[in-house]
Design an enzyme around this catalytic site. Structure first.
Site, mmCIF file in Angstrom:
data_model
loop_
_atom_site.group_PDB
_atom_site.id
_atom_site.type_symbol
_atom_site.label_atom_id
_atom_site.label_comp_id
_atom_site.label_asym_id
_atom_site.label_seq_id
_atom_site.Cartn_x
_atom_site.Cartn_y
_atom_site.Cartn_z
ATOM 1 N N ASP A 170 -78.043 66.228 -7.395
ATOM 2 C CA ASP A 170 -76.660 65.893 -8.369
ATOM 3 C C ASP A 170 -75.524 64.994 -7.188
ATOM 4 O O ASP A 170 -75.330 64.216 -6.548
ATOM 5 C CB ASP A 170 -75.224 67.254 -8.374
ATOM 6 C CG ASP A 170 -73.550 66.421 -8.680
ATOM 7 O OD1 ASP A 170 -73.882 65.107 -9.161
ATOM 8 O OD2 ASP A 170 -72.916 67.014 -7.646
ATOM 9 N N ASP A 177 -75.003 61.066 -5.004
ATOM 10 C CA ASP A 177 -74.435 60.453 -4.832
ATOM 11 C C ASP A 177 -74.498 60.224 -3.221
ATOM 12 O O ASP A 177 -73.684 58.752 -2.871
ATOM 13 C CB ASP A 177 -72.605 61.467 -4.347
ATOM 14 C CG ASP A 177 -71.975 61.151 -6.073
ATOM 15 O OD1 ASP A 177 -72.478 61.163 -7.145
ATOM 16 O OD2 ASP A 177 -71.284 61.471 -6.345
ATOM 17 N N ASP A 230 -81.324 69.494 3.994
ATOM 18 C CA ASP A 230 -80.296 69.778 4.527
ATOM 19 C C ASP A 230 -81.400 67.750 5.179
ATOM 20 O O ASP A 230 -80.153 67.587 6.290
ATOM 21 C CB ASP A 230 -79.551 70.331 5.320
ATOM 22 C CG ASP A 230 -81.014 71.082 5.980
ATOM 23 O OD1 ASP A 230 -82.349 71.384 5.456
ATOM 24 O OD2 ASP A 230 -80.965 71.708 6.869
HETATM 25 C C1 IPM Z 1 -73.182 63.920 -12.623
HETATM 26 C C2 IPM Z 1 -71.591 64.435 -12.641
HETATM 27 C C3 IPM Z 1 -71.833 65.636 -13.572
HETATM 28 C C4 IPM Z 1 -72.615 65.963 -12.832
HETATM 29 C C5 IPM Z 1 -70.086 66.413 -13.908
HETATM 30 C C6 IPM Z 1 -69.434 65.369 -14.415
HETATM 31 C C7 IPM Z 1 -70.699 67.498 -14.358
HETATM 32 O O1 IPM Z 1 -71.110 64.594 -11.348
HETATM 33 O O2 IPM Z 1 -73.924 63.569 -13.884
HETATM 34 O O3 IPM Z 1 -73.583 63.343 -11.796
HETATM 35 O O4 IPM Z 1 -72.204 67.395 -11.912
HETATM 36 O O5 IPM Z 1 -74.021 66.539 -13.267
HETATM 37 MN MN MN Z 2 -72.740 63.286 -9.806
#
Ligand code: IPM
Ligand code: MN
Length: 346
Positions: free
Chosen positions: A236, A240, A212
């Site tokens: 993951d 992002d 966090d």
């Molecule tokens: C990523 C994507 C994948 C993940 C999905 C599509 C399964 O979000 O490569 O980051 O969660 O790993």
């Molecule tokens: Mn992802």
């Protein structure tokens, strides 16, 4: 593997760039195009057909677009596109997912964050890719569901070694991210990491953050990070988030590697069904993945650097797809952007 959504558009660009590299550097690359994800479900009923696996195992590297889309995302569907990708990662044992996040000066205005925060950011997230909650036992009935998160010490050691070696080749700093105040797997992660770093990499500066807090530090002091290592789901989510330091998810490449030279190379963006088929996708994530493929699986360092330099030069010269365009920038299509990058290869 083109996959779904914008996957086919960006892998077509990647394919062109690989052919240009082959021509310029005197290589011969052999390509095999295979089904994965939703398009594989549509054609064969299986998101990871046997023919796809067999072909991967014969190749030196796998280049992948993206999988998924609304057509296949019914929460009660028996098979899902994502199972194809997760199955392939696990099958090829590519446990280390390298996601570099580097802010180019020319793109500082693209990030929603202030330039004084993002300028000079140059970090790599090393995400554990074949363990944790993604791969643990799952249960579901009408009134409850569960996803099990497990890690072994061996799985933690091998991913931390990859990250520590990478840190040793860069600025010598490693940040391990966990949730050790709550999760047992994180407490094991922290123990194993501390011990391994002390025994094998005493020269690397190790920082440990709770996930966090890390989510916040990534936005407040991103330049401080060199290499980050973390478990599958945290990696993951945080990557992002980290894409916003650059300004667009469309910019970021990734390499998924294991003990062998065979790797999977894919942009970190998804299938983006809303813009699929419109020529709006940014090819840079896929082309950056081509560079990583050349470097890690084919050991073609000069060629890899040439692709990265061409992406940088096109962007420095003002080439922009819609996702990275500011007010009066001319917006290029996916293929026009690729043309600009290819012309910078010379
Ligand atoms: C990523 C994507 C994948 C993940 C999905 C599509 C399964 O979000 O490569 O980051 O969660 O790993
Ligand atoms: Mn992802």
């Amino acid at each position: 593997m083109p996959g779904d959504g914008i996957g086919p558009e960006v892998t077509a660009c990647a394919h062109r760039v690989l052919k240009e590299i082959a021509a310029r550097y005197g290589h011969k690359f052999f390509f095999s195009v295979q089904l994965i994800g939703g398009s594989a479900i549509d054609e064969t009923g299986n998101p990871l057909p046997d023919a796809t696996i067999a072909s991967c195992e014969q190749c030196d590297a796998v280049l992948l677009g993206a999988v998924g889309g609304p057509k296949w995302s019914d929460p009660n569907a028996a098979v899902r596109p994502e199972q194809g990708l997760l199955g392939l990662r696990s099958r090829l044992e590519v446990f280390a997912n390298l996601r570099p996040v580097k802010v180019m000066d020319a793109l500082i205005g693209t990030s929603p964050l202030k330039g004084e925060i993002t300028q000079g950011v140059d970090l790599v997230v090393v995400r554990e890719l074949t363990g944790g909650i993604y791969f643990g036992e799952k249960t579901r009935d009408e009134s409850s569901a569960s996803d099990l998160c497990t890690y072994t010490a061996a799985e933690i050691e091998r991913i931390v070694r990859v990250a520590a070696r990478l840190a040793a080749s860069r600025r010598g700093k490693l940040c391990s991210i966990d949730k050790a105040n709550v999760l047992e797997t994180s407490r094991l992660w922290r123990d194993v990491t501390n011990r391994l770093m002390r025994d094998e990499f005493p020269e690397i500066e190790l920082e440990t953050l709770l996930v966090d807090a890390a989510a916040m530090h990534l936005l407040s002091r991103p330049r401080d990070f060199d290499v980050i290592v973390t478990e599958n789901m945290f990696g993951d989510i945080l990557t992002d988030e980290a894409s916003m330091l650059v300004g667009s998810l469309g910019m970021l490449p990734s390499a998924s590697i294991g003990e062998s030279a065979l790797g999977i190379y894919e942009p970190i963006h998804g299938s983006a069904p809303d813009i699929a088929g419109k020529g709006l996708a940014n090819p840079c994530g896929a082309l950056g993945s081509v560079a990583m493929l050349l470097r890690h699986s084919l050991k073609l360092d000069a060629e890899a650097s040439a692709v990265e330099a061409a992406i940088g030069a096109a962007i420095a010269a003002g080439a922009r797809t819609a996702d990275i365009a500011c007010d009066d920038d001319a917006v290029l299509s996916t293929t026009d952007m690729t043309d600009r990058i290819i012309s910078e290869l010379d």
